[in-house]
Design an enzyme around this catalytic site. Structure first.
Site, PDB file in Angstrom:
ATOM      1  CE  LYS A 148       4.846   3.351  13.541  1.00 31.45           C
ATOM      2  NZ  LYS A 148       4.819   2.814  12.206  1.00 31.45           N
ATOM      3  CE1 TYR A 181      -0.802   4.056   9.938  1.00 35.66           C
ATOM      4  CE2 TYR A 181       0.338   2.680   8.342  1.00 35.66           C
ATOM      5  CZ  TYR A 181      -0.730   2.901   9.183  1.00 35.66           C
ATOM      6  OH  TYR A 181      -1.724   1.958   9.283  1.00 35.66           O
ATOM      7  CG  HIS A 235      -2.003  -0.938   1.244  1.00 34.27           C
ATOM      8  ND1 HIS A 235      -3.018  -0.923   2.161  1.00 34.27           N
ATOM      9  CD2 HIS A 235      -2.290  -1.953   0.378  1.00 34.27           C
ATOM     10  CE1 HIS A 235      -3.875  -1.893   1.891  1.00 34.27           C
ATOM     11  NE2 HIS A 235      -3.450  -2.538   0.815  1.00 34.27           N
ATOM     12  CE1 TYR A 284      -4.885   3.829   9.442  1.00 37.88           C
ATOM     13  CE2 TYR A 284      -5.363   3.881  11.783  1.00 37.88           C
ATOM     14  CZ  TYR A 284      -4.611   3.403  10.723  1.00 37.88           C
ATOM     15  OH  TYR A 284      -3.588   2.516  10.960  1.00 37.88           O
ATOM     16  N   PRO A 331      -3.053   0.174  19.163  1.00 36.76           N
ATOM     17  CG  PRO A 331      -4.870  -1.215  18.687  1.00 36.76           C
ATOM     18  CD  PRO A 331      -4.206  -0.470  19.800  1.00 36.76           C
TER      19      PRO A 331
HETATM   20  C1  LIG Z   1      -6.075  -8.666  19.624  1.00 39.52           C
HETATM   21  C2  LIG Z   1      -4.814  -7.932  19.241  1.00 39.52           C
HETATM   22  C3  LIG Z   1      -4.789  -7.147  18.100  1.00 39.52           C
HETATM   23  C4  LIG Z   1      -3.637  -6.481  17.735  1.00 39.52           C
HETATM   24  N1  LIG Z   1      -3.642  -5.717  16.615  1.00 39.52           N
HETATM   25  C5  LIG Z   1      -2.515  -5.073  16.246  1.00 39.52           C
HETATM   26  C6  LIG Z   1      -2.477  -4.301  15.078  1.00 39.52           C
HETATM   27  O1  LIG Z   1      -3.460  -4.189  14.342  1.00 39.52           O
HETATM   28  N2  LIG Z   1      -1.322  -3.687  14.746  1.00 39.52           N
HETATM   29  C7  LIG Z   1      -0.183  -3.815  15.521  1.00 39.52           C
HETATM   30  O2  LIG Z   1       0.875  -3.287  15.171  1.00 39.52           O
HETATM   31  N3  LIG Z   1      -0.191  -4.530  16.631  1.00 39.52           N
HETATM   32  C8  LIG Z   1      -1.323  -5.165  17.017  1.00 39.52           C
HETATM   33  N4  LIG Z   1      -1.317  -5.901  18.127  1.00 39.52           N
HETATM   34  C9  LIG Z   1      -0.066  -5.966  18.859  1.00 39.52           C
HETATM   35  C10 LIG Z   1       0.895  -6.977  18.249  1.00 39.52           C
HETATM   36  O3  LIG Z   1       0.202  -8.169  17.967  1.00 39.52           O
HETATM   37  C11 LIG Z   1       2.021  -7.188  19.237  1.00 39.52           C
HETATM   38  O4  LIG Z   1       2.689  -5.959  19.443  1.00 39.52           O
HETATM   39  C12 LIG Z   1       3.033  -8.235  18.777  1.00 39.52           C
HETATM   40  O5  LIG Z   1       2.422  -9.515  18.767  1.00 39.52           O
HETATM   41  C13 LIG Z   1       4.252  -8.271  19.705  1.00 39.52           C
HETATM   42  O6  LIG Z   1       5.031  -9.389  19.419  1.00 39.52           O
HETATM   43  P1  LIG Z   1       5.800 -10.158  20.551  1.00 39.52           P
HETATM   44  O7  LIG Z   1       6.547 -11.229  19.851  1.00 39.52           O
HETATM   45  O8  LIG Z   1       6.517  -9.204  21.413  1.00 39.52           O
HETATM   46  O9  LIG Z   1       4.679 -10.778  21.473  1.00 39.52           O
HETATM   47  P2  LIG Z   1       3.556 -11.957  21.140  1.00 39.52           P
HETATM   48  O10 LIG Z   1       3.262 -11.878  19.680  1.00 39.52           O
HETATM   49  O11 LIG Z   1       2.524 -11.740  22.132  1.00 39.52           O
HETATM   50  O12 LIG Z   1       4.388 -13.255  21.383  1.00 39.52           O
HETATM   51  C14 LIG Z   1       4.679 -13.718  22.669  1.00 39.52           C
HETATM   52  C15 LIG Z   1       4.572 -15.224  22.670  1.00 39.52           C
HETATM   53  O13 LIG Z   1       4.973 -15.700  23.938  1.00 39.52           O
HETATM   54  C16 LIG Z   1       4.083 -16.717  24.331  1.00 39.52           C
HETATM   55  N5  LIG Z   1       4.100 -16.797  25.797  1.00 39.52           N
HETATM   56  C17 LIG Z   1       3.450 -16.027  26.688  1.00 39.52           C
HETATM   57  N6  LIG Z   1       3.725 -16.418  27.947  1.00 39.52           N
HETATM   58  C18 LIG Z   1       4.585 -17.444  27.837  1.00 39.52           C
HETATM   59  C19 LIG Z   1       5.230 -18.264  28.793  1.00 39.52           C
HETATM   60  N7  LIG Z   1       5.035 -18.105  30.097  1.00 39.52           N
HETATM   61  N8  LIG Z   1       6.045 -19.238  28.339  1.00 39.52           N
HETATM   62  C20 LIG Z   1       6.254 -19.423  27.008  1.00 39.52           C
HETATM   63  N9  LIG Z   1       5.665 -18.668  26.064  1.00 39.52           N
HETATM   64  C21 LIG Z   1       4.835 -17.677  26.470  1.00 39.52           C
HETATM   65  C22 LIG Z   1       2.745 -16.303  23.764  1.00 39.52           C
HETATM   66  O14 LIG Z   1       1.865 -17.412  23.614  1.00 39.52           O
HETATM   67  C23 LIG Z   1       3.149 -15.702  22.431  1.00 39.52           C
HETATM   68  O15 LIG Z   1       3.136 -16.636  21.379  1.00 39.52           O
HETATM   69  C24 LIG Z   1      -2.470  -6.575  18.532  1.00 39.52           C
HETATM   70  C25 LIG Z   1      -2.488  -7.338  19.675  1.00 39.52           C
HETATM   71  C26 LIG Z   1      -3.650  -8.020  20.057  1.00 39.52           C
HETATM   72  C27 LIG Z   1      -3.655  -8.835  21.313  1.00 39.52           C
END
Ligand SMILES: Cc1cc2nc3c(=O)[nH]c(=O)nc-3n(C[C@H](O)[C@H](O)[C@H](O)COP(=O)(O)OP(=O)(O)OC[C@H]3O[C@@H](n4cnc5c(N)ncnc54)[C@H](O)[C@@H]3O)c2cc1C
Length: 377
Positions: free
Chosen positions: A276, A364, A57, A180, A272
């Site tokens: 980011k 962005y 996009h 948006y 969200p």
């Molecule tokens: C419903 C929802 C919608 C979202 N929409 C957006 C969006 O539109 N745009 C955007 O930028 N961001 C969005 N986000 C945020 C984005 O998904 C997160 O910022 C991103 O996933 C961060 O990645 P991460 O790897 O740090 O954490 P996560 O992706 O949360 O990965 C962490 C992993 O650790 C695992 N875990 C947790 N506890 C334990 C444990 N005790 N032992 C072992 N494993 C564990 C979890 O199961 C998970 O798989 C959204 C989040 C949610 C919840």
């Protein structure tokens, strides 16, 4: 992603996940990839499907008072964004990990970390791993951050008096780019996941009860908040998923305790609206992989010592941008007509001044990202 970047450097790692493979692949969350994230995935050799199936996009629309206004990222910054579901990214990374034959444990129980050991139960067996380093990439509700003594961490946070009710609908996207919208009744966002699936969000209360939102009511509210004078509106279709996402800004500093490094949501959360969260997690692990590679290759400690400050500089900029987009586009329960008129004035400015549009666009599409392969601008 960290596991893969370390693999490319010839560094061993053990990945421990407490959910099942199917669960993490089906968990629908983010979908906007900054150009630096795309570049990182392609250079790391995990971007083939992303390049094939991702939707590039070159702008977004901001809608208010019944009109859409386009912000042309490509023209303003030379960069674009790519729509590719976070669960697709996860699927590609799991496949890449499997291909390396390096350990990846799903459905691990009782995961616990200290500064230098990781313990967990898998397949009824206790595992105790001695680690040179531990990367706490386990999200906001994980166990890594709470394993750090509270006296070592400083937390900054802000809750918002609203949340997003999100749906995934089997309907072809009716716009090539995200819309948006600020409406008198609150925020709405039109987005997509593929040429056949539309993703839509509505501002709602943080404790919104889903049973109060039958499908007809969701569509009616979306049409009210998104419909435009130019006749544009989302296509409708069967709703495949419905859920409420809370909004929060959160930063824990520093992102390191001895040999335990926090990355992604474990250390910081953004609302969200600025898209980011996923991109910040990618930025953290690219900085961390580079620091770990320098440690093993050249016996350098300095990049590990700088890890937290380097990441936090980017994190705070993303916090500012996410807070600003959220404040501009949502109606706060304690706001009044003055606030609404001020928000409209801001949107009018942002969609008419080239300087203001460029500021939004460069944030962005993503600020420069330092990664194992260099720096993207
Ligand atoms: C419903 C929802 C919608 C979202 N929409 C957006 C969006 O539109 N745009 C955007 O930028 N961001 C969005 N986000 C945020 C984005 O998904 C997160 O910022 C991103 O996933 C961060 O990645 P991460 O790897 O740090 O954490 P996560 O992706 O949360 O990965 C962490 C992993 O650790 C695992 N875990 C947790 N506890 C334990 C444990 N005790 N032992 C072992 N494993 C564990 C979890 O199961 C998970 O798989 C959204 C989040 C949610 C919840």
């Amino acid at each position: 992603m960290l596991g893969h970047l370390l693999h490319l450097e010839g560094i061993d790692s053990v990945i421990v996940e407490n959910r099942s493979r199917d669960y993490v692949i089906e968990r629908v969350r983010a979908g906007v990839l900054e150009h630096g994230t795309v570049d990182l995935m392609v250079k790391a050799g995990v971007g083939d499907r992303l390049l094939r199936e991702g939707m590039r996009h070159s702008g977004i629309h901001l809608a208010f008072r019944g009109r859409r206004h386009r912000i042309d990222f490509e023209e303003l910054t030379g960069h674009s964004i790519t729509i590719y579901g976070q669960n697709e990214v996860v699927k590609d990374l799991i496949a890449a990990r499997a291909a390396t034959g390096r350990p990846l444990y799903f459905e691990a129980d009782g995961v616990a970390v200290s500064e230098s050991r990781m313990r967990f139960r898998w397949n009824e067996e206790e595992h105790d791993v001695a680690c040179d380093f531990i990367a706490g990439c386990d999200g906001f509700h994980g166990i890594s951050r709470p394993s750090i003594p509270t006296s070592h961490l400083r937390v900054y946070d802000r809750d918002y008096p609203f949340a997003w009710l999100g749906i995934l609908a089997e309907a072809a996207p009716s716009s090539d780019e995200l819309v948006y919208s600020l409406h008198e009744r609150g925020f709405a966002l039109f987005s997509m996941r593929s040429p056949a699936i539309t993703r839509l969000y509505l501002q709602c209360a943080p404790d919104e009860a889903l049973h109060r939102w039958p499908d007809e009511r969701v569509w009616e509210e979306l049409m009210t908040r998104l419909a435009n004078a130019d006749g544009w509106r989302p296509n409708t279709g069967p709703i495949l998923q419905k859920g409420v996402t809370g909004m929060r800004s959160f930063v824990a500093e520093p992102m390191r305790w001895g040999r335990l490094f926090l990355a992604g949501d474990a250390a910081h959360i953004v609302p969200p609206t600025g898209a980011k969260g996923l991109n910040l997690a990618m930025a953290d692990v690219s900085v961390l992989s580079r620091a770990l590679a320098a440690y093993y290759r050249d016996n350098r400690q300095d990049l590990l010592d700088e890890y937290s400050d380097r990441c936090l500089a980017r994190v705070w900029r993303a916090q500012r941008f996410s807070w600003w987009m959220t404040s501009m586009l949502h109606r706060a329960s304690d706001g009044n007509e003055f606030d609404y008129r001020r928000q409209i004035a801001e949107l009018e400015y942002v969609t008419s001044s080239r300087a203001a549009m460029t500021s939004l666009a460069e944030n962005y599409v993503g600020l420069p990202l330092e990664n194992a392969f260099g720096v993207t601008n």
